[in-house]
Write an enzyme that holds these catalytic residues in place. Structure first.
Site, PDB file in Angstrom:
ATOM      1  N   THR A   5      -1.560   3.168   4.324  1.00  0.00           N
ATOM      2  CA  THR A   5      -1.768   3.762   5.475  1.00  0.00           C
ATOM      3  C   THR A   5      -1.933   5.378   4.357  1.00  0.00           C
ATOM      4  O   THR A   5      -2.324   6.028   4.258  1.00  0.00           O
ATOM      5  CB  THR A   5      -0.741   5.126   6.523  1.00  0.00           C
ATOM      6  OG1 THR A   5      -0.430   3.590   7.435  1.00  0.00           O
ATOM      7  CG2 THR A   5      -0.878   5.896   7.231  1.00  0.00           C
ATOM      8  N   PHE A  50       5.675   8.326  10.058  1.00  0.00           N
ATOM      9  CA  PHE A  50       4.624   7.528   8.991  1.00  0.00           C
ATOM     10  C   PHE A  50       4.834   5.780   8.043  1.00  0.00           C
ATOM     11  O   PHE A  50       5.803   5.796   8.752  1.00  0.00           O
ATOM     12  CB  PHE A  50       3.822   8.107   7.799  1.00  0.00           C
ATOM     13  CG  PHE A  50       3.059   9.530   7.895  1.00  0.00           C
ATOM     14  CD1 PHE A  50       1.659   9.663   8.273  1.00  0.00           C
ATOM     15  CD2 PHE A  50       4.039  10.658   8.302  1.00  0.00           C
ATOM     16  CE1 PHE A  50       0.975  10.805   8.822  1.00  0.00           C
ATOM     17  CE2 PHE A  50       3.359  11.632   9.302  1.00  0.00           C
ATOM     18  CZ  PHE A  50       2.041  11.619   8.414  1.00  0.00           C
ATOM     19  N   ASP A  51       3.931   5.287   8.254  1.00  0.00           N
ATOM     20  CA  ASP A  51       4.070   4.116   7.834  1.00  0.00           C
ATOM     21  C   ASP A  51       3.494   4.778   6.229  1.00  0.00           C
ATOM     22  O   ASP A  51       2.823   5.769   6.530  1.00  0.00           O
ATOM     23  CB  ASP A  51       2.613   2.681   8.011  1.00  0.00           C
ATOM     24  CG  ASP A  51       2.627   1.663   6.684  1.00  0.00           C
ATOM     25  OD1 ASP A  51       3.732   1.186   6.617  1.00  0.00           O
ATOM     26  OD2 ASP A  51       1.424   1.697   6.649  1.00  0.00           O
ATOM     27  N   CYS A  52       3.432   3.801   5.316  1.00  0.00           N
ATOM     28  CA  CYS A  52       3.632   4.415   3.766  1.00  0.00           C
ATOM     29  C   CYS A  52       2.429   3.162   3.789  1.00  0.00           C
ATOM     30  O   CYS A  52       1.672   3.797   2.739  1.00  0.00           O
ATOM     31  CB  CYS A  52       4.692   4.198   2.701  1.00  0.00           C
ATOM     32  SG  CYS A  52       4.090   5.092   1.381  1.00  0.00           S
TER      33      CYS A  52
END
Length: 232
Positions: free
Chosen positions: A18, A13-15
């Site tokens: 997102t 994941f991007d944080c």
């Protein structure tokens, strides 16, 4: 668009943008500096100005993310004709831990963690991400930060280091992100399957990320919808 989730063992994941509502956090910080000086500006205008400055700073010599934020604030203010104090710049740089999680992020991550191993590849400092992670309520199997690598996405090195640490063939990794510019462009260039969490769906412009063109494998409006698909 659809993908076969049975193919994947790991979700990365991007944080920010997102899982964490970075546009809300960025706007709050910008407005604290500008409102104090009587400056009025639209949200989208401020976010697009910020995106240009942040991307330019991150493309240069590596700086900690808190310093990137402080310089981006100074850049936006200079364009508008005001100057923040050193204290305001430092406060904005350290504000990441105050940025709210999107309401659907904690539950979606908890559901996904029962089916997949989870990693995060984030443009952040270690301590700032740790503060954000407490808002998400999940333990990631891998945390790869810009501070650890000395570069920022869209630099491919951030993904290549993730591949090395995770040790799973990339065809078994699904990358999940909001930013086409920071994430989907380099991820697709490296052969990853990607899922677009299109948090700005229905809104004009690209907000706090520079405009970019990429073709994700699946697009959904939020993490709740993604978790529904991935765990069905």
């Amino acid at each position: 668009m659809a993908i076969d989730f049975e193919r994947f063992e790991v979700l990365t994941f991007d944080c920010y943008g997102t899982l964490i509502d970075w546009e809300a956090g960025i706007l709050a910080g910008l407005r604290r500096a500008l409102d104090a000086r009587g400056v009025a500006a639209g949200d989208d205008d401020l976010l697009e100005r910020y995106a240009r400055h942040e991307a330019a700073i991150e493309a240069g010599e590596y700086r900690r993310y808190r310093d990137v934020l402080a310089l981006a604030l100074r850049g936006v203010c200079a364009e508008i004709g005001v100057e923040p104090s050193d204290e305001e710049a430092a406060a904005f740089g350290g504000s990441v831990g105050e940025w709210p999680a999107f309401p659907d992020s904690p539950d979606a991550l908890a559901r996904l963690a029962r089916r997949f191993r989870l990693g995060v590849i984030t443009n952040c400092d270690d301590d700032l991400f740790a503060a954000s992670n407490r808002r998400l309520g999940v333990t990631f199997d891998w945390v790869i930060t810009a501070e650890q690598i000395g570069s920022y996405k869209p630099d491919r090195r951030n993904f290549e280091v993730a591949f090395e640490r995770i040790g799973v063939p990339r065809e078994r990794i699904l990358h999940v992100a909001q930013s086409l510019f920071h994430d989907h462009v380099p991820a697709k260039e490296l052969g990853l399957t990607t899922a677009w969490i299109d948090r700005r769906r229905g809104r004009p412009g690209s907000g706090a990320t520079p405009p970019a063109t990429a073709v994700p494998d699946v697009a959904v409006p939020d993490m709740a919808t993604f978790a529904d698909l991935a765990t069905a």
